[in-house]
Design a protein around this motif. Structure first.
Motif, PDB file in Angstrom:
ATOM      1  N   GLY A  92       0.774  -1.235   0.000  1.00  0.00           N
ATOM      2  CA  GLY A  92       0.000   0.000   0.000  1.00  0.00           C
ATOM      3  C   GLY A  92       0.801   1.279   0.000  1.00  0.00           C
ATOM      4  N   TYR A  93       2.031   1.231  -0.491  1.00  0.00           N
ATOM      5  CA  TYR A  93       2.891   2.414  -0.524  1.00  0.00           C
ATOM      6  C   TYR A  93       3.308   2.753  -1.953  1.00  0.00           C
ATOM      7  N   LYS A 116       2.160   6.583   1.802  1.00  0.00           N
ATOM      8  CA  LYS A 116       0.935   5.817   1.628  1.00  0.00           C
ATOM      9  C   LYS A 116       0.288   6.169   0.283  1.00  0.00           C
ATOM     10  N   ALA A 117      -0.050   5.154  -0.479  1.00  0.00           N
ATOM     11  CA  ALA A 117      -0.633   5.370  -1.801  1.00  0.00           C
ATOM     12  C   ALA A 117      -2.082   5.813  -1.668  1.00  0.00           C
ATOM     13  N   THR A 118      -2.428   6.882  -2.373  1.00  0.00           N
ATOM     14  CA  THR A 118      -3.819   7.345  -2.363  1.00  0.00           C
ATOM     15  C   THR A 118      -4.703   6.447  -3.215  1.00  0.00           C
ATOM     16  N   ASN A 119      -4.103   5.859  -4.233  1.00  0.00           N
ATOM     17  CA  ASN A 119      -4.830   4.925  -5.097  1.00  0.00           C
ATOM     18  C   ASN A 119      -3.956   3.679  -5.274  1.00  0.00           C
TER      19      ASN A 119
END
Length: 376
Positions: A92-93, A116-119
């Protein structure tokens, strides 16, 4: 007195976030270290601070004669960074990579900043990181499917740099297979190169599990006669006596057929030979290798001729290569360039791929935790 109303204090949340991030980074690095490296040298160490991973090169880990200007180790770091990128997405990064952030520091290869990945995007190649390995068995000559070929050849477009090319006809594979095998004559006929070849060999399973680095003999896929000959060949006096009747040339001839077996022989090429480009070539090679693994095919790098040629083109062969061996490598490299139609690009990697029986063994890894020298 600190009062909290239905909320955790900010510094407490930050501590929890940092602990969670630190654990995720350890998980990411646990996958990253399964990148390939010359003779399984694993030339890296890490420092972790908050969301940043500093990746350092260990310049003395790989063969100094083949690892010219650290090009082999930088390719290995590229594979490591590609694994980090893919694994970070899985957890998730997003990974932002800054190559050689300190201009006069060759040891600090990269700083990877995680956020942290937004999408979140999940790369299907993640599941093949720990499955990828070198297979030195003979390969079947079954052609690539159109899907396999296209999947490999579009890799440079996915990463935005470099070039991947394949040759698939029998004649082309024979030419580049022979060119790749000629380097073995140079290694076996040269005392310095011979010594470094055998000092990296790990001779038993017990030693392999203990050391977790080096060229594990079981991965060489030798038959019983070849095992005996290889053990005899580690003695330079034996090898020196075997040169006159042509043992190195005989070995190279047999291996040229091995390297020509398979569906295709491929290269990774870059525009220029900068340190950044060798790292990028490693990322490109790793992604190709993971795709090959995902499609159920085997792969083996064939690189010694390329690394010798880098040294020759730079004019740094004094006290190492004879004129005969230098000319041999020049001819071999020109055959590779001509067959692949390469003009001004630098060929960083060559490899063969195809259907093969499973490898007899795989090399172990030193754990990521042992490679992390500081967590701040």
């Amino acid at each position: 007195m600190l009062k909290v109303f239905n909320k955790q204090p900010v510094f407490y949340i930050k501590i929890l976030y940092n602990i969670h991030m630190s654990e995720d980074i350890k998980k990411i690095l646990d996958y990253a270290i399964w990148a390939p490296s010359g003779d399984n040298s694993q030339p890296w160490r890490f420092e972790v601070e908050d969301n940043k991973i500093k990746v350092f090169n260990l310049p003395d880990k790989d063969n100094p004669y083949l690892n010219f200007r650290q090009s082999g180790s930088l390719i290995a770091h590229g594979g490591l960074l590609e694994n980090i990128t893919i694994t970070a997405q899985h957890f998730g990064y997003e990974a932002e990579i800054s190559l050689f952030p300190v201009s006069n520091d060759d040891i600090l290869v990269a700083i990877v900043s995680l956020s942290k990945a937004t999408n979140p995007q999940h790369d299907h190649l993640f599941q093949f990181i720990k499955q990828r390995h070198t297979n030195r068995r003979p390969y079947e000559n079954t052609p690539l499917t159109p899907k396999q070929r296209e999947d490999i050849l579009r890799t440079p477009r996915e990463l935005g740099f470099g070039k991947v090319q394949l040759v698939e006809t029998g004649k082309e594979k024979q030419i580049v297979g022979r060119a790749g095998a000629l380097a073995e004559i140079v290694i076996l006929e040269n005392k310095k190169l011979h010594e470094f070849l055998f000092c990296d060999v790990v001779w038993s399973e017990a030693d392999e599990k203990k050391l977790r680095h080096g060229l594990y003999i079981k991965t060489m896929e030798f038959n019983s006669i070849q095992k005996v000959m290889f053990r005899l060949a580690r003695n330079w006096l034996f090898m020196k006596l075997a040169i006159r009747p042509g043992l190195p040339k005989f070995i190279a001839k047999k291996d040229s057929k091995l390297y020509a077996s398979g569906a295709a022989v491929g290269i990774v090429a870059m525009h220029g030979d900068s340190r950044e480009n060798f790292v990028r070539a490693g990322r490109l090679m790793q992604r190709v290798w993971l795709k090959v693994t995902a499609s159920g095919l085997a792969l083996q790098p064939v690189t010694a001729t390329l690394f010798f040629t880098q040294r020759i083109l730079a004019g740094e062969t004094e006290n190492l290569l004879s004129l005969y061996h230098t000319d041999l490598m020049k001819v071999a490299y020109n055959d590779i360039k001509k067959t692949f139609g390469i003009q001004n690009e630098t060929i960083a990697m060559m490899f063969r791929l195809g259907i093969a029986k499973p490898a007899s063994a795989r090399s172990s890894r030193i754990s990521a935790e042992e490679k992390i020298i500081a967590i701040k």
